[in-house]
Design an enzyme around this catalytic site. Structure first.
Site, PDB file in Angstrom:
ATOM      1  N   HIS A  17     -63.892 -12.270 -19.189  1.00 25.00           N
ATOM      2  CA  HIS A  17     -65.039 -11.721 -18.452  1.00 25.00           C
ATOM      3  C   HIS A  17     -64.547 -10.696 -17.420  1.00 25.00           C
ATOM      4  O   HIS A  17     -65.118  -9.615 -17.278  1.00 25.00           O
ATOM      5  CB  HIS A  17     -65.783 -12.831 -17.696  1.00 25.00           C
ATOM      6  CG  HIS A  17     -66.487 -13.835 -18.564  1.00 25.00           C
ATOM      7  ND1 HIS A  17     -66.385 -15.193 -18.375  1.00 25.00           N
ATOM      8  CD2 HIS A  17     -67.328 -13.675 -19.617  1.00 25.00           C
ATOM      9  CE1 HIS A  17     -67.136 -15.820 -19.258  1.00 25.00           C
ATOM     10  NE2 HIS A  17     -67.703 -14.930 -20.036  1.00 25.00           N
ATOM     11  N   LYS A  41     -78.034 -23.757 -22.480  1.00 26.57           N
ATOM     12  CA  LYS A  41     -76.804 -24.547 -22.458  1.00 26.57           C
ATOM     13  C   LYS A  41     -76.767 -25.319 -21.150  1.00 26.57           C
ATOM     14  O   LYS A  41     -77.108 -24.773 -20.102  1.00 26.57           O
ATOM     15  CB  LYS A  41     -75.562 -23.643 -22.462  1.00 26.57           C
ATOM     16  CG  LYS A  41     -75.462 -22.673 -23.575  1.00 26.57           C
ATOM     17  CD  LYS A  41     -74.236 -21.793 -23.302  1.00 26.57           C
ATOM     18  CE  LYS A  41     -74.233 -20.569 -24.166  1.00 26.57           C
ATOM     19  NZ  LYS A  41     -73.232 -19.588 -23.735  1.00 26.57           N
ATOM     20  N   ARG A  89     -66.195 -10.229 -28.899  1.00 29.14           N
ATOM     21  CA  ARG A  89     -64.866 -10.723 -29.246  1.00 29.14           C
ATOM     22  C   ARG A  89     -64.562 -10.501 -30.718  1.00 29.14           C
ATOM     23  O   ARG A  89     -63.510 -10.033 -31.091  1.00 29.14           O
ATOM     24  CB  ARG A  89     -64.749 -12.223 -28.926  1.00 29.14           C
ATOM     25  CG  ARG A  89     -64.657 -12.504 -27.445  1.00 29.14           C
ATOM     26  CD  ARG A  89     -64.862 -13.948 -27.174  1.00 29.14           C
ATOM     27  NE  ARG A  89     -66.193 -14.353 -27.579  1.00 29.14           N
ATOM     28  CZ  ARG A  89     -66.781 -15.485 -27.248  1.00 29.14           C
ATOM     29  NH1 ARG A  89     -66.132 -16.376 -26.536  1.00 29.14           N
ATOM     30  NH2 ARG A  89     -68.003 -15.775 -27.639  1.00 29.14           N
ATOM     31  N   SER A 127     -65.534 -19.686 -22.279  1.00 29.84           N
ATOM     32  CA  SER A 127     -65.675 -20.642 -21.181  1.00 29.84           C
ATOM     33  C   SER A 127     -65.548 -22.071 -21.713  1.00 29.84           C
ATOM     34  O   SER A 127     -65.009 -22.953 -21.040  1.00 29.84           O
ATOM     35  CB  SER A 127     -67.031 -20.466 -20.495  1.00 29.84           C
ATOM     36  OG  SER A 127     -67.098 -19.209 -19.882  1.00 29.84           O
TER      37      SER A 127
HETATM   38  O1  PNS Z   1     -72.880 -16.273 -21.402  1.00 32.91           O
HETATM   39  P1  PNS Z   1     -74.065 -16.531 -22.285  1.00 32.91           P
HETATM   40  O2  PNS Z   1     -74.585 -17.945 -22.080  1.00 32.91           O
HETATM   41  O3  PNS Z   1     -73.807 -16.209 -23.721  1.00 32.91           O
HETATM   42  O4  PNS Z   1     -75.225 -15.512 -21.774  1.00 32.91           O
HETATM   43  C1  PNS Z   1     -76.494 -15.527 -22.378  1.00 32.91           C
HETATM   44  C2  PNS Z   1     -77.493 -14.674 -21.582  1.00 32.91           C
HETATM   45  C3  PNS Z   1     -77.555 -15.094 -20.145  1.00 32.91           C
HETATM   46  C4  PNS Z   1     -77.075 -13.221 -21.674  1.00 32.91           C
HETATM   47  C5  PNS Z   1     -78.892 -14.851 -22.271  1.00 32.91           C
HETATM   48  O5  PNS Z   1     -79.140 -16.211 -22.449  1.00 32.91           O
HETATM   49  C6  PNS Z   1     -80.046 -14.262 -21.464  1.00 32.91           C
HETATM   50  O6  PNS Z   1     -80.170 -13.066 -21.377  1.00 32.91           O
HETATM   51  N1  PNS Z   1     -80.899 -15.146 -20.907  1.00 32.91           N
HETATM   52  C7  PNS Z   1     -82.050 -14.764 -20.073  1.00 32.91           C
HETATM   53  C8  PNS Z   1     -83.375 -14.980 -20.835  1.00 32.91           C
HETATM   54  C9  PNS Z   1     -83.630 -13.788 -21.737  1.00 32.91           C
HETATM   55  O7  PNS Z   1     -83.985 -12.725 -21.269  1.00 32.91           O
HETATM   56  N2  PNS Z   1     -83.361 -13.939 -23.077  1.00 32.91           N
HETATM   57  C10 PNS Z   1     -83.404 -12.842 -24.036  1.00 32.91           C
HETATM   58  C11 PNS Z   1     -84.769 -12.599 -24.582  1.00 32.91           C
HETATM   59  S1  PNS Z   1     -85.352 -13.947 -25.566  1.00 32.91           S
END
Ligand code: PNS
Length: 158
Positions: A17, A41, A89, A127
């Site tokens: 990150h 999660k 990745r 993570s």
């Molecule tokens: O590190 P992660 O858990 O893969 O990140 C995921 C993240 C935070 C990028 C994603 O879950 C997110 O954008 N969540 C906010 C809700 C949202 O806008 N979702 C996308 C449209 S359904």
């Protein structure tokens, strides 16, 4: 001013990150690291801890860390951002991230997603892997910035 958001759970932030943060911060005027508070999660670290851990790192001056708890596009609008930064990745990340990029564009026409290929040495890193190694008291060198090793180990010991 070009404002970009790099969103994630950061549970916890890894060297991968940090690598993306440093590289993306060179391209945009301002990079906001958006820490999702309540993701699907179940996070191990509290939102406050996840933000604090990122802030403990040696971040470029144009990087700001903000927790959010709503749709990503709404968070972007509130912060004057039209660009999303995502790290890729492997090919396995690509399909899901394209779906997210399309959905976010559907929700906010001005939103564009920029993919950053992770540096080779972090291609295997996540993570989840960090938590697994820390749980069994393994060596976190090269996986998580050194400033965070003690905090992570202490939290793991409960
Ligand atoms: O590190 P992660 O858990 O893969 O990140 C995921 C993240 C935070 C990028 C994603 O879950 C997110 O954008 N969540 C906010 C809700 C949202 O806008 N979702 C996308 C449209 S359904």
């Amino acid at each position: 001013m070009k404002v970009a958001v790099y969103p994630g759970s950061f549970d916890p932030v890894t060297c991968g990150h940090l690598d993306v943060i440093k590289r993306a911060s060179k391209v945009f005027d301002k990079l906001i690291v958006g820490v999702l508070k309540n993701s699907d999660k179940e996070c191990f670290f509290s939102p406050g801890m996840r933000v604090d851990m990122i802030n403990m790192l040696d971040l470029p001056n144009n990087v700001e860390v903000i927790a959010f708890d709503r749709l990503l596009v709404d968070f972007m609008k509130d912060n004057g951002a039209e660009i999303l930064v995502k790290g890729l990745r492997a090919v396995s990340d690509y399909e899901y991230e394209c779906q997210m990029a399309w959905i976010n564009k559907k929700l906010m026409a001005e939103c564009d997603t920029f993919f950053v290929p992770t540096s080779e040495e972090y291609a295997y890193l996540s993570s989840s892997i960090v938590k697994e190694i820390a749980r069994y008291n393994g060596n976190l060198n090269g996986l998580v910035p050194e400033e965070l090793h003690e905090i992570i180990k202490t939290k793991m010991e409960g």
